[in-house]
Enzyme design. Structure first.
Site, short mmCIF file in Angstrom:
data_model
loop_
_atom_site.label_atom_id
_atom_site.label_comp_id
_atom_site.label_asym_id
_atom_site.label_seq_id
_atom_site.Cartn_x
_atom_site.Cartn_y
_atom_site.Cartn_z
N SER A 1 22.15 43.71 46.71
CA SER A 1 22.21 42.25 46.57
C SER A 1 20.89 41.68 47.07
CB SER A 1 23.35 41.71 47.44
OG SER A 1 23.25 40.31 47.57
N TYR B 1 28.02 41.75 55.18
CA TYR B 1 27.79 42.18 53.79
C TYR B 1 26.30 42.47 53.59
CZ TYR B 1 27.39 41.36 48.65
OH TYR B 1 27.12 41.44 47.31
N1 LIG Z 1 28.50 38.26 41.83
C1 LIG Z 1 27.49 38.06 42.64
O1 LIG Z 1 27.06 36.92 42.87
C2 LIG Z 1 26.81 39.24 43.30
C3 LIG Z 1 25.60 39.02 43.97
C4 LIG Z 1 24.96 40.07 44.57
C5 LIG Z 1 25.50 41.35 44.52
N2 LIG Z 1 26.68 41.55 43.86
C6 LIG Z 1 27.22 42.90 43.83
O2 LIG Z 1 27.52 43.29 42.51
C7 LIG Z 1 28.57 44.26 42.53
C8 LIG Z 1 29.65 43.89 41.53
O3 LIG Z 1 30.27 42.69 41.96
P1 LIG Z 1 30.90 41.60 40.97
O4 LIG Z 1 30.22 40.34 41.24
O5 LIG Z 1 30.97 42.13 39.59
O6 LIG Z 1 32.35 41.48 41.62
P2 LIG Z 1 33.83 41.63 41.03
O7 LIG Z 1 34.72 41.14 42.10
O8 LIG Z 1 33.91 41.03 39.66
O9 LIG Z 1 33.97 43.21 40.87
C9 LIG Z 1 34.06 44.08 41.95
C10 LIG Z 1 35.00 45.23 41.57
O10 LIG Z 1 35.00 46.18 42.64
C11 LIG Z 1 36.33 46.64 42.79
N3 LIG Z 1 36.53 47.16 44.14
C12 LIG Z 1 36.58 46.48 45.31
N4 LIG Z 1 36.85 47.33 46.33
C13 LIG Z 1 36.94 48.57 45.80
C14 LIG Z 1 37.22 49.84 46.34
N5 LIG Z 1 37.47 50.02 47.64
N6 LIG Z 1 37.24 50.91 45.51
C15 LIG Z 1 37.03 50.75 44.17
N7 LIG Z 1 36.79 49.55 43.60
C16 LIG Z 1 36.75 48.47 44.41
C17 LIG Z 1 37.19 45.41 42.52
O11 LIG Z 1 38.54 45.77 42.21
C18 LIG Z 1 36.44 44.76 41.37
O12 LIG Z 1 36.92 45.21 40.11
C19 LIG Z 1 29.06 44.33 43.99
O13 LIG Z 1 28.48 45.45 44.63
C20 LIG Z 1 28.52 43.05 44.58
O14 LIG Z 1 28.34 43.16 45.97
C21 LIG Z 1 27.33 40.53 43.25
#
Ligand SMILES: NC(=O)c1ccc[n+]([C@@H]2O[C@H](COP(=O)([O-])OP(=O)(O)OC[C@H]3O[C@@H](n4cnc5c(N)ncnc54)[C@H](O)[C@@H]3O)[C@@H](O)[C@H]2O)c1
Length: 255
Positions: A142, A155
């Site tokens: 991130s 985080y």
């Molecule tokens: N959306 C944002 O603004 C953002 C910003 C920076 C980084 N990220 C990173 O991008 C990645 C994807 O996030 P996203 O935004 O698509 O979120 P999201 O919530 O849409 O997807 C996250 C997925 O991870 C799964 N998950 C959570 N805990 C888990 C576990 N213990 N085992 C297996 N699966 C698990 C959830 O069920 C979900 O399907 C993450 O690593 C997040 O930290 C997202």
């Protein structure tokens, strides 16, 4: 010949926003995709969409915080789709609170999902890649890891740890032909971001502030991420390892 034809690709958190978009892109480019998620229903939905488009895919229930669950999913993947060529560690979770208002139990959960989970996945998949002297790992961190982010202290610590871990594994396994790189999303329109806006209290004001501070003038969409992720996983990136790339509309600009 498509870029990922005959490659087996695992995407953790593949049932979510960025993970789902990444699974779909890999499948369109010929990969056999293993959609890992603790939410099997979400993983199955992504898999069904890919199958409808004619892609090769299988959904697996996998809780990355539980080593037995990881080992079971990795074993089942290898049985049905073959040895794992590409691992994308994408699963993540966050709570949005000033650090002093958080509790140690929340830190444990954040660390288990955002750091230890990725360690389990590497530990389970790396020996096979090393034996085959080939592999691509892409870790989703991130921009919070690079510049900090209010309300996301633990985080951000995990994601910063994931960046440092990735660089070290990149060094340890370069001689095995394995590359390890990191993609850092900025604010991206997914369920995780919706929770963030909710936790921050004033979603409209927050969106306005983000839109103003992102040079390209909008928050990200899940489909903004797969291009960078697939680049690191591709043959074109064969001489690239230990690198960190932000995909955040220019929100952060690192030298
Ligand atoms: N959306 C944002 O603004 C953002 C910003 C920076 C980084 N990220 C990173 O991008 C990645 C994807 O996030 P996203 O935004 O698509 O979120 P999201 O919530 O849409 O997807 C996250 C997925 O991870 C799964 N998950 C959570 N805990 C888990 C576990 N213990 N085992 C297996 N699966 C698990 C959830 O069920 C979900 O399907 C993450 O690593 C997040 O930290 C997202």
């Amino acid at each position: 010949m498509q870029r990922f034809e005959s490659k087996t690709v695992v995407v953790t958190g593949g049932g979510g926003g960025i993970g789902g978009a990444t699974c779909r892109r890999f499948a369109r480019e010929g990969a056999k995709v293993a959609v890992y998620d603790m939410n099997l229903e979400a993983a199955e939905m992504v898999a069904a969409g890919i199958r409808d488009e004619g892609g090769q895919v299988q959904a697996f229930r996998c809780d990355i915080t539980d080593r037995a669950s990881v080992d079971k999913a990795v074993e089942a993947t290898q049985q049905s789709l073959g040895p794992i060529d590409v691992l994308v560690n994408n699963a993540g979770w966050d709570v949005f609170k000033p650090f002093t208002k958080t509790e140690p139990a929340q830190w444990d959960k954040l660390i288990a999902i955002n750091l230890t989970g990725a360690l389990h996945m590497h530990h389970a998949v790396l020996p096979g890649m090393a034996a085959r002297k080939a592999g691509r790992i892409v870790n989703i961190a991130s921009d919070a890891a690079r510049v900090g982010s209010s309300g996301e202290a633990v985080y951000a610590a995990c994601k910063g740890g994931l960046v440092a871990f990735s660089k070290t594994i990149a060094r340890e396994h370069a001689r095995h032909g394995i590359t390890v790189n990191v993609v850092c999303p900025g604010p991206t329109d997914t369920a995780l971001f919706a929770d963030y806006k909710e936790g921050a209290g004033n979603p409209e004001k927050l969106m306005e502030a983000f839109t103003r501070s992102i040079p390209l003038g909008r928050i990200g969409q899940p489909d903004d991420l797969p291009g960078a992720i697939l680049f690191f996983a591709s043959d074109d990136a064969g001489f690239v390892t230990g690198q960190v790339l932000s995909v955040s509309g220019g929100l952060t600009m690192n030298g």
